[in-house]
Design a protein around this motif. Structure first.
Motif, PDB file in Angstrom:
ATOM      1  N   LEU A 376       0.793  -1.250  -0.088  1.00  0.00           N
ATOM      2  CA  LEU A 376       0.101  -0.068  -0.142  1.00  0.00           C
ATOM      3  C   LEU A 376       0.846   1.334   0.091  1.00  0.00           C
ATOM      4  O   LEU A 376       1.497   1.532   1.045  1.00  0.00           O
ATOM      5  N   ALA A 377       0.937   1.936  -1.163  1.00  0.00           N
ATOM      6  CA  ALA A 377       1.719   3.315  -1.159  1.00  0.00           C
ATOM      7  C   ALA A 377       0.615   4.044  -1.280  1.00  0.00           C
ATOM      8  O   ALA A 377       0.658   4.941  -2.157  1.00  0.00           O
ATOM      9  N   THR A 378      -0.314   4.131  -0.189  1.00  0.00           N
ATOM     10  CA  THR A 378      -1.542   5.094  -0.157  1.00  0.00           C
ATOM     11  C   THR A 378      -1.403   6.395   0.497  1.00  0.00           C
ATOM     12  O   THR A 378      -2.392   7.102   0.815  1.00  0.00           O
ATOM     13  N   GLY A 379      -0.461   6.695   0.708  1.00  0.00           N
ATOM     14  CA  GLY A 379      -0.033   8.232   1.176  1.00  0.00           C
ATOM     15  C   GLY A 379      -0.352   8.301   2.879  1.00  0.00           C
ATOM     16  O   GLY A 379      -0.209   7.469   3.551  1.00  0.00           O
ATOM     17  N   PHE A 380      -0.718   9.568   3.095  1.00  0.00           N
ATOM     18  CA  PHE A 380      -0.681  10.063   4.314  1.00  0.00           C
ATOM     19  C   PHE A 380      -1.782  10.827   4.660  1.00  0.00           C
ATOM     20  O   PHE A 380      -2.494  11.607   3.837  1.00  0.00           O
ATOM     21  N   ASP A 381      -2.097  11.048   6.008  1.00  0.00           N
ATOM     22  CA  ASP A 381      -3.020  12.136   6.564  1.00  0.00           C
ATOM     23  C   ASP A 381      -2.043  13.414   6.731  1.00  0.00           C
ATOM     24  O   ASP A 381      -1.679  13.415   8.102  1.00  0.00           O
ATOM     25  N   ALA A 382      -1.939  14.099   5.608  1.00  0.00           N
ATOM     26  CA  ALA A 382      -0.778  15.049   5.876  1.00  0.00           C
ATOM     27  C   ALA A 382      -1.159  16.352   6.443  1.00  0.00           C
ATOM     28  O   ALA A 382      -2.275  16.751   6.771  1.00  0.00           O
ATOM     29  N   GLY A 383      -0.118  16.838   7.121  1.00  0.00           N
ATOM     30  CA  GLY A 383      -0.069  18.222   7.726  1.00  0.00           C
ATOM     31  C   GLY A 383      -0.712  18.233   9.043  1.00  0.00           C
ATOM     32  O   GLY A 383      -0.033  18.758  10.186  1.00  0.00           O
ATOM     33  N   THR A 384      -1.875  17.861   9.106  1.00  0.00           N
ATOM     34  CA  THR A 384      -2.725  17.468  10.554  1.00  0.00           C
ATOM     35  C   THR A 384      -2.706  16.380  11.111  1.00  0.00           C
ATOM     36  O   THR A 384      -2.834  16.277  12.349  1.00  0.00           O
ATOM     37  N   GLY A 385      -2.369  15.379  10.462  1.00  0.00           N
ATOM     38  CA  GLY A 385      -2.560  13.979  10.884  1.00  0.00           C
ATOM     39  C   GLY A 385      -1.944  13.631  12.254  1.00  0.00           C
ATOM     40  O   GLY A 385      -2.510  13.065  13.343  1.00  0.00           O
ATOM     41  N   ALA A 386      -0.506  13.927  12.239  1.00  0.00           N
ATOM     42  CA  ALA A 386       0.162  13.553  13.448  1.00  0.00           C
ATOM     43  C   ALA A 386      -0.345  13.948  14.755  1.00  0.00           C
ATOM     44  O   ALA A 386      -0.398  13.382  15.925  1.00  0.00           O
ATOM     45  N   LEU A 387      -0.572  15.526  14.732  1.00  0.00           N
ATOM     46  CA  LEU A 387      -1.076  16.094  15.838  1.00  0.00           C
ATOM     47  C   LEU A 387      -2.443  15.727  16.204  1.00  0.00           C
ATOM     48  O   LEU A 387      -3.180  15.623  17.142  1.00  0.00           O
ATOM     49  N   ALA A 388      -3.439  15.488  15.306  1.00  0.00           N
ATOM     50  CA  ALA A 388      -4.895  15.374  15.342  1.00  0.00           C
ATOM     51  C   ALA A 388      -4.866  14.006  15.962  1.00  0.00           C
ATOM     52  O   ALA A 388      -5.791  13.779  16.920  1.00  0.00           O
ATOM     53  N   ARG A 389      -3.996  13.085  15.847  1.00  0.00           N
ATOM     54  CA  ARG A 389      -4.219  11.554  16.375  1.00  0.00           C
ATOM     55  C   ARG A 389      -3.678  11.764  17.869  1.00  0.00           C
ATOM     56  O   ARG A 389      -3.871  10.783  18.402  1.00  0.00           O
ATOM     57  N   MET A 390      -3.193  12.590  18.198  1.00  0.00           N
ATOM     58  CA  MET A 390      -2.590  13.091  19.605  1.00  0.00           C
ATOM     59  C   MET A 390      -3.680  13.281  20.868  1.00  0.00           C
ATOM     60  O   MET A 390      -3.012  13.007  21.662  1.00  0.00           O
ATOM     61  N   ASP A 391      -4.708  13.862  20.213  1.00  0.00           N
ATOM     62  CA  ASP A 391      -5.638  14.254  21.294  1.00  0.00           C
ATOM     63  C   ASP A 391      -5.148  15.397  22.016  1.00  0.00           C
ATOM     64  O   ASP A 391      -4.592  15.396  23.345  1.00  0.00           O
ATOM     65  N   VAL A 392      -4.795  16.371  21.408  1.00  0.00           N
ATOM     66  CA  VAL A 392      -4.238  17.558  22.020  1.00  0.00           C
ATOM     67  C   VAL A 392      -5.478  18.670  22.702  1.00  0.00           C
ATOM     68  O   VAL A 392      -6.310  18.761  21.494  1.00  0.00           O
ATOM     69  N   ARG A 393      -5.612  18.897  23.855  1.00  0.00           N
ATOM     70  CA  ARG A 393      -6.636  19.672  24.322  1.00  0.00           C
ATOM     71  C   ARG A 393      -5.837  21.207  24.830  1.00  0.00           C
ATOM     72  O   ARG A 393      -4.916  21.105  25.571  1.00  0.00           O
ATOM     73  N   GLY A 394      -6.451  22.074  24.219  1.00  0.00           N
ATOM     74  CA  GLY A 394      -6.080  23.274  24.704  1.00  0.00           C
ATOM     75  C   GLY A 394      -6.808  24.076  25.812  1.00  0.00           C
ATOM     76  O   GLY A 394      -7.292  23.445  26.628  1.00  0.00           O
ATOM     77  N   ARG A 395      -6.855  25.498  25.714  1.00  0.00           N
ATOM     78  CA  ARG A 395      -7.573  26.044  26.754  1.00  0.00           C
ATOM     79  C   ARG A 395      -9.175  25.680  26.814  1.00  0.00           C
ATOM     80  O   ARG A 395      -9.500  25.464  25.998  1.00  0.00           O
ATOM     81  N   ASP A 396      -9.478  25.600  27.923  1.00  0.00           N
ATOM     82  CA  ASP A 396     -11.106  25.030  28.342  1.00  0.00           C
ATOM     83  C   ASP A 396     -11.368  23.958  27.690  1.00  0.00           C
ATOM     84  O   ASP A 396     -12.324  23.473  27.312  1.00  0.00           O
ATOM     85  N   GLY A 397     -10.186  23.019  27.676  1.00  0.00           N
ATOM     86  CA  GLY A 397     -10.491  21.470  27.141  1.00  0.00           C
ATOM     87  C   GLY A 397     -10.396  21.450  25.552  1.00  0.00           C
ATOM     88  O   GLY A 397     -11.074  20.248  25.044  1.00  0.00           O
ATOM     89  N   ARG A 398     -10.416  22.656  25.025  1.00  0.00           N
ATOM     90  CA  ARG A 398     -10.803  22.492  23.386  1.00  0.00           C
ATOM     91  C   ARG A 398      -9.828  21.487  22.683  1.00  0.00           C
ATOM     92  O   ARG A 398      -8.748  21.529  22.914  1.00  0.00           O
ATOM     93  N   SER A 399     -10.328  20.918  21.655  1.00  0.00           N
ATOM     94  CA  SER A 399      -9.766  19.787  21.094  1.00  0.00           C
ATOM     95  C   SER A 399      -9.080  20.114  19.796  1.00  0.00           C
ATOM     96  O   SER A 399      -9.911  20.610  18.812  1.00  0.00           O
ATOM     97  N   LEU A 400      -7.836  20.073  19.554  1.00  0.00           N
ATOM     98  CA  LEU A 400      -7.343  20.458  18.352  1.00  0.00           C
ATOM     99  C   LEU A 400      -7.899  19.486  17.144  1.00  0.00           C
ATOM    100  O   LEU A 400      -8.081  19.828  16.101  1.00  0.00           O
ATOM    101  N   THR A 401      -7.935  17.929  17.554  1.00  0.00           N
ATOM    102  CA  THR A 401      -8.664  17.442  16.480  1.00  0.00           C
ATOM    103  C   THR A 401     -10.047  17.791  15.997  1.00  0.00           C
ATOM    104  O   THR A 401     -10.312  17.673  14.742  1.00  0.00           O
ATOM    105  N   GLU A 402     -10.794  18.127  16.973  1.00  0.00           N
ATOM    106  CA  GLU A 402     -12.090  18.699  16.429  1.00  0.00           C
ATOM    107  C   GLU A 402     -12.201  20.052  15.959  1.00  0.00           C
ATOM    108  O   GLU A 402     -12.822  20.251  14.700  1.00  0.00           O
TER     109      GLU A 402
END
Ligand code: NA7
Length: 534
Positions: A376-402
């Motif tokens: 499968l040379a089917t590529g990547f979820d580019a640019g946002t993928g790595a951080l989006a799957r980390m479940d990063v929560r900022g101020r007031d619990g806001r989700s970077l993924t969302e």
């Protein structure tokens, strides 16, 4: 393990950016911990150890500039080095500057959350270890989350399935095997041309044809490489000011100033150079004007057609659905010739998509293709993928993924409003997402981050975050530049179109590397105007 005293910083990633970030933060005397999910340094060049993986940037600009000693000691053996040599280089850098000791390898970050009361990030690994730190520096990569198409019956298949970005380090024996390859992007092209002579039989499933440019590689000895080393002082500066961070830049006049014959001669010259210069160093208007783009596209199509003997394969391999340079241009070295071999078949899966896996292989248009190995040379979820799957929560619990599931936003691709003290090196909306010789842009971004942290320390400040206004300004400037180009019209990972449901926006800033650097420098020199500092 959990640190008792909060750290100054957490760094994620041991690739080009992460290693340099660790080097810079240590130089500043910071107390930090770094992580990587891989077992060693290398990032992209550790994971992508598939057959034929190779750099598409010239080696003499695909490197670090921060140490004259390093520049003196390291010789590149080729103009476009293979994965093994690039990985070895990063390992050499890690050894030379003793960077490995700062890492916990085989460790993936699962969650990261910002605590407003303490102004600290808490970062948790998949194994449940927690760390607190003032700054969270993500160097997790823009092409590091593989995309695996959800083909039905995946689990039924009895043969070997390998995604190129998760290629086993010990390799896969392909000799004499029946191999299926899904995907013909820059990666698929490298795999296909490399394994064609080794496999028993290969079937390539192509959905979108590419405008692959013949790579002109060159071997260097210590003596012949010296011609490039002699130019390091100029190259080191030059790459920061060119459009895409290479040693070359758009040098041609306006299209209309040349006769058709002159254009042809220039295109032939660029083609002969065998690098990405034909894309981001040729006629700049080709990226914005459909008629000019069509002429350049036709030039490349002609080159492709001339290489493929079988008329059916030739037709399938000729790209028409989009224009040259509006999707990442791959370099090839024997790709089209591979289809002249009797043991290589090509199946067009544009109109009749891959239906499913069976126990023995893949089904397309009701026909079963049997394989020992499916690549499968089917590529990547580019640019946002790595951080989006980390479940990063900022101020007031806001989700970077969302946030990014709805709208891909950032300020300079370096920070995100609502996520204080989070630095997103190679994050979306910067040239480093796709429109840059990566080492140029990653070093520039890491320098910006390190300088910012240093400035905060000097000014006895602890928190920085872009204001909503600043972010709006950057996103609208980004969109204005992007929407003037033809790139936004092409379906590819550049616009997020390869991932179902991903919001559409050109992921990479395309206003030029030099221009981007100037904007970043202005922010720094203004004392981070447009950023809330506390
Ligand atoms: P790309 O450029 O995203 O290519 C992925 C390829 O996989 C591309 O040909 C896709 O076709 C194909 N693909 C993806 N899903 C499917 C399905 N379901 N069926 C058939 N074909 C499919 O990734 P690469 O790894 O090649 O390159 C990424 C970057 O790495 C590259 O640009 C360099 O910067 C380094 P599609 O085009 O979507 O029709």
């Amino acid at each position: 393990m959990q640190n008792s005293k909060p750290l100054d910083a957490i760094v994620v990633g041991a690739g080009i950016a992460g290693l340099y970030a660790v080097y810079r933060l240590r130089q500043m005397g910071l107390d930090f911990q770094a992580f990587d999910a891989a077992s060693d340094v290398g990032g992209t060049w550790w994971w992508n150890c598939y057959p034929g993986a190779r750099v598409d940037s010239q080696s003499y600009v695909y490197q670090y500039w921060f140490s004259d000693e390093l520049l003196e000691e390291w010789d590149w053996s080729e103009r476009f080095p293979a994965q093994g040599e690039t990985e070895k280089y990063l390992s050499f850098v890690a050894d030379k500057f003793d960077l490995r000791k700062h890492y916990e390898f085989d460790t993936r970050i699962a969650h990261a959350s910002w605590d407003e009361a303490t102004a600290l990030w808490t970062v948790e690994t998949e194994a449940g270890e927690r760390y607190t730190a003032r700054y969270f520096v993500s160097c997790a990569g823009m092409l590091s989350t593989p995309k695996v198409p959800p083909f039905e019956g995946h689990e039924k298949y009895q043969g070997v399935i390998a995604h190129t970005a998760r290629w086993p380090r010990e390799g896969i024996d392909l000799k004499g095997k029946r191999v299926g390859v899904v995907g013909t992007g820059a990666t698929g092209i490298q795999v296909i041309q490399t394994i064609a002579g080794e496999v028993g039989h290969m079937t390539v499933f192509q959905r979108t044809a590419q405008y692959a440019v013949r790579m002109n590689n060159e071997r260097y000895t210590h003596e012949t490489f010296q011609k490039w080393r002699d130019q390091y002082p100029e190259l080191k500066d030059k790459v920061h000011h060119t459009f895409a961070g290479f040693a070359f830049d758009f040098y041609l006049p306006a299209w209309s100033e040349h006769t058709p014959e002159q254009r042809r001669a220039e295109m032939e010259k660029l083609w002969a150079d065998g690098s990405l210069a034909i894309w981001v160093g040729g006629y700049q208007e080709s990226l914005v004007d459909p008629a000019i783009n069509e002429e350049v596209s036709e030039f490349v199509r002609e080159k492709i057609r001339a290489q493929v003997k079988d008329p059916v394969k030739r037709e399938i391999l000729t790209p028409r659905a989009y224009g040259f340079g509006t999707y990442r241009v791959p370099l090839e070295n024997g790709y089209y010739e591979a289809f002249n071999r009797d043991n290589v078949d090509l199946v067009d899966v544009r109109k009749t998509p891959i239906e499913r896996f069976t126990e023995k292989g893949l089904v397309v248009d009701g026909k079963e293709y049997e394989f020992d190995v499916v690549i499968l040379a089917t590529g990547f979820d580019a640019g946002t993928g790595a951080l989006a799957r980390m479940d990063v929560r900022g101020r007031d619990g806001r989700s970077l993924t969302e946030l990014w599931n709805q709208d891909i936003r950032s300020t300079l691709g370096l920070q995100v409003h609502g996520f204080p003290n989070l630095f997103t090196v190679a994050g979306p909306l910067a040239p480093s997402t796709a429109f840059c010789n990566m080492t140029t842009c990653l070093q520039q971004q890491v320098d910006w981050v390190a300088d910012c942290i240093d400035w905060l320390r000097v000014h006895d400040k602890h928190v920085i975050e872009p204001t909503a206004e600043k972010e709006n300004w950057w996103v609208s400037h980004h969109d204005e530049v992007a929407n003037a180009t033809l790139l936004v019209k092409t379906e590819s990972w550049y616009t997020g179109a390869n991932i179902e449901g991903k919001p559409r926006r050109l992921l990479s800033y395309i206003g030029g590397v030099g221009n981007y650097r100037d904007i970043c420098d202005q922010v720094k020199e203004s004392g981070y105007e447009g950023f809330a500092v506390a």
